[in-house]
Motif scaffolding. Structure first.
Motif, mmCIF file in Angstrom:
data_model
loop_
_atom_site.group_PDB
_atom_site.id
_atom_site.type_symbol
_atom_site.label_atom_id
_atom_site.label_comp_id
_atom_site.label_asym_id
_atom_site.label_seq_id
_atom_site.Cartn_x
_atom_site.Cartn_y
_atom_site.Cartn_z
ATOM 1 N N ILE A 1 -52.367 10.712 45.467
ATOM 2 C CA ILE A 1 -52.401 10.848 44.010
ATOM 3 C C ILE A 1 -50.972 10.867 43.509
ATOM 4 N N ASN B 1 -48.563 11.404 40.141
ATOM 5 C CA ASN B 1 -48.579 12.046 38.828
ATOM 6 C C ASN B 1 -47.300 11.676 38.093
ATOM 7 N N ILE C 1 -52.090 9.344 35.860
ATOM 8 C CA ILE C 1 -52.539 9.608 37.224
ATOM 9 C C ILE C 1 -53.056 8.336 37.888
#
Length: 242
Positions: free
Chosen positions: A181, A183, A168
């Motif tokens: 963000i 991932n 992350i």
């Protein structure tokens, strides 16, 4: 319930402040007798998400022509299979605050932040060497062969396998009106954001998206905690809104 959450957030924030960590380090080896180098260097991962290459206070070398710092899988960044990545963003400065004259001293502790946007998958077991390269003459200045991982939080940072910590990235940080963000794991994540009083100010559904954007436009400037959950793992990152 809110009291428990507040205690959790405060405890987490306190843990972030002390920078609990896991690291690998070793002693610098001199590549050329003409260019002295000594001291200790290595790579450090912290529970707040920071990844740094650090030279300890005993570090000492001399100025070259554009010295740069790399992580590498071999002790020579020009060798096949080195997969070297640069962790410096500018030449090393001497004790006089300049890059000249050549052979002027460079001493003391140095910290180089690993850019997690460019290199999101760097983990403690991937790279075994820190290498200083003199770009001006394309010559290795010195290197560190890092020892095994050591520190109070190596188990939490999952040195042996890719963890949520490694998968992350939260950026930019500090942020203005939004942040993202990314991932890089195959697993879905859920996101909750709290202010330092324990109030949840943003939440999102569990998602497999590789990139999610979050607006901060309605939030005051300050420190927030980003809680990320995936399967049985949980990660908390500190986020600063300007």
């Amino acid at each position: 319930m809110k009291t428990k959450l507040l205690l959790f957030v405060c405890a987490t924030f306190g843990a972030l402040q002390i920078n609990a960590q896991c690291s690998r380090s070793g002693s610098f080896m001199q590549s050329d007798p003409a260019y002295s180098i000594s001291g200790t260097g290595g790579i450090t991962f912290e529970l707040n998400g920071d990844k740094n290459v650090v030279f300890d206070s005993n570090f000492m070398t001399v100025q070259g022509v554009d010295l740069r710092v790399y992580l590498s899988k071999t002790d020579d960044i020009l060798a096949v299979g080195s997969d070297a990545i640069e962790v410096t963003t500018s030449p090393l400065l001497g004790d006089n605050g300049m890059t000249s004259p050549v052979l002027s001293p460079i001493t003391g502790m140095k910290t180089f932040v690993i850019n997690q946007t460019l290199y999101p998958n760097v983990n403690l077991s991937t790279y075994d060497y820190v290498v200083i390269q003199c770009i001006g003459i394309n010559e290795r200045w010195g290197y560190v062969n890092m020892a095994a991982a050591n520190g109070p939080d190596c188990n939490l940072l999952s040195v042996a396998e890719k963890s949520l910590q490694e998968s992350i990235a939260v950026y930019p940080n500090p942020a203005n009106d939004y942040f993202e963000i990314t991932n890089n794991s195959p697993n879905p994540i859920s996101v909750n954001i709290y202010d330092i009083l324990g109030n949840r100010v943003i939440t999102s559904e569990t998602s497999r998206l590789k990139k999610q954007s979050f607006s901060l436009a309605n939030l005051n400037s300050g420190v927030y905690l980003v809680e990320l959950k995936s399967d049985n793992q949980k990660l908390v990152k500190k986020l600063i809104k300007r």
